[in-house]
Scaffold this motif. Sequence first.
Motif, PDB file in Angstrom:
ATOM      1  N   GLY A   1      27.907 -65.790 -19.379  1.00  0.00           N
ATOM      2  CA  GLY A   1      27.289 -65.477 -18.312  1.00  0.00           C
ATOM      3  C   GLY A   1      27.913 -65.278 -17.585  1.00  0.00           C
ATOM      4  O   GLY A   1      28.767 -64.944 -16.432  1.00  0.00           O
ATOM      5  N   MET A   2      28.653 -67.174 -17.389  1.00  0.00           N
ATOM      6  CA  MET A   2      29.120 -67.452 -16.209  1.00  0.00           C
ATOM      7  C   MET A   2      30.671 -66.622 -16.247  1.00  0.00           C
ATOM      8  O   MET A   2      31.123 -66.409 -15.420  1.00  0.00           O
TER       9      MET A   2
ATOM     10  N   LYS B   1      34.464 -61.812 -10.205  1.00  0.00           N
ATOM     11  CA  LYS B   1      34.336 -61.257  -8.709  1.00  0.00           C
ATOM     12  C   LYS B   1      35.428 -62.608  -7.981  1.00  0.00           C
ATOM     13  O   LYS B   1      36.204 -62.115  -6.534  1.00  0.00           O
TER      14      LYS B   1
ATOM     15  N   ASP C   1      29.568 -63.657 -14.367  1.00  0.00           N
ATOM     16  CA  ASP C   1      29.186 -63.467 -13.245  1.00  0.00           C
ATOM     17  C   ASP C   1      30.399 -64.011 -11.942  1.00  0.00           C
ATOM     18  O   ASP C   1      30.645 -63.713 -10.878  1.00  0.00           O
ATOM     19  N   LEU C   2      30.954 -64.876 -12.709  1.00  0.00           N
ATOM     20  CA  LEU C   2      32.456 -65.644 -11.053  1.00  0.00           C
ATOM     21  C   LEU C   2      33.643 -65.078 -11.734  1.00  0.00           C
ATOM     22  O   LEU C   2      34.381 -65.202 -10.906  1.00  0.00           O
TER      23      LEU C   2
ATOM     24  N   TYR D   1      27.300 -75.564 -10.937  1.00  0.00           N
ATOM     25  CA  TYR D   1      27.224 -75.169  -9.131  1.00  0.00           C
ATOM     26  C   TYR D   1      27.900 -75.507  -8.697  1.00  0.00           C
ATOM     27  O   TYR D   1      28.408 -74.918  -7.347  1.00  0.00           O
TER      28      TYR D   1
END
Length: 254
Positions: free
Chosen positions: A166-167, A173, A170-171, A120
């Motif tokens: 998942g990362m 973009k 999500d990352l 994070y």
Amino acid sequence: MKKTALITGATSGIGEATAKMLAEKGYNLIITGRRADRLKSLKEKLESNSTHVLELCFDVRNETEVKENLSNLPDNWKKIDVLVNNAGLAAGLDSIDDGNSDDWNRMIDTNIKGLLYVSYEVAQLMKENKIEGHIVNIGSIAGKEVYPNGNVYCATKHAVDALSKGMRMDLLKHRIKVTQICPGAVETEFSLVRFHNDADRAKTVYQGFEPLVANDVAECIWFAVSRPSHVNINDMIVMPAAQASSSIFLKQNN
Ligand code: NDP
Ligand code: 8X3
């Protein structure tokens, strides 16, 4: 300009070998772990090769410590190109009905929650500094298969497998690449930690076959992070040639 990599768990094993490898390849390094003496001596070794090194001593399980360390980096260390989420451990190898909740909590807090806290903070830095970064998560063959008595360790590495996927979604973009590297048996301090410092028991894990060494995994990490910008290695399983699955080994009698 030199790139910067942050490696968690650089005081031993795969993390230490990766720090040496990336220093040789021209990276500046942020090295982390809980053993301050080891961080200091690794920093001295790496700096003798003209690598700039920042040592940060913190426990990845402690969200406050992670935040304090990573949200207050000196300005010249804020641009992190590569994060290697390596800090992790197994604790115990017991049937679930004989398990020990201290062991379970250590594994879950380190391998899952620690990885999340660090990711994070580093993702914020990559976004703020518009870095097309790369996060490399150290999973395991234990994140692909379950083996007897591996229960909670396998669950944490299955979580790393899911989080890596998942990362990556999500990352995307933010143009941050995510790679998972999943080793089989690597001879490090891993088994010593797993067996609560029982060195004789730890040694038996690697008897009768040739395990990977930490540098074998560091080479895989280097391969992943050195691909051209349009290429990503999503997932890599790297095993000793004498290991076909979590529990199938070709062993010689000693
Ligand atoms: P080591 O025990 O040699 O290294 C583990 C590293 O993690 C150490 O630097 C340790 O540093 C750090 N670490 C552990 N807990 C914490 C914590 N709470 N906070 C900060 N740092 C921590 O083992 P390996 O090098 O083998 O393990 C590295 C990774 O590779 C782990 O994620 C492991 O699950 C994975 N793996 C290992 C395999 C193997 O067979 N060895 C196979 C597949 C995956 P310190 O104690 O100083 O904090
Ligand atoms: C470490 C490898 O097979 O001991 O992740 O789980 S194993």
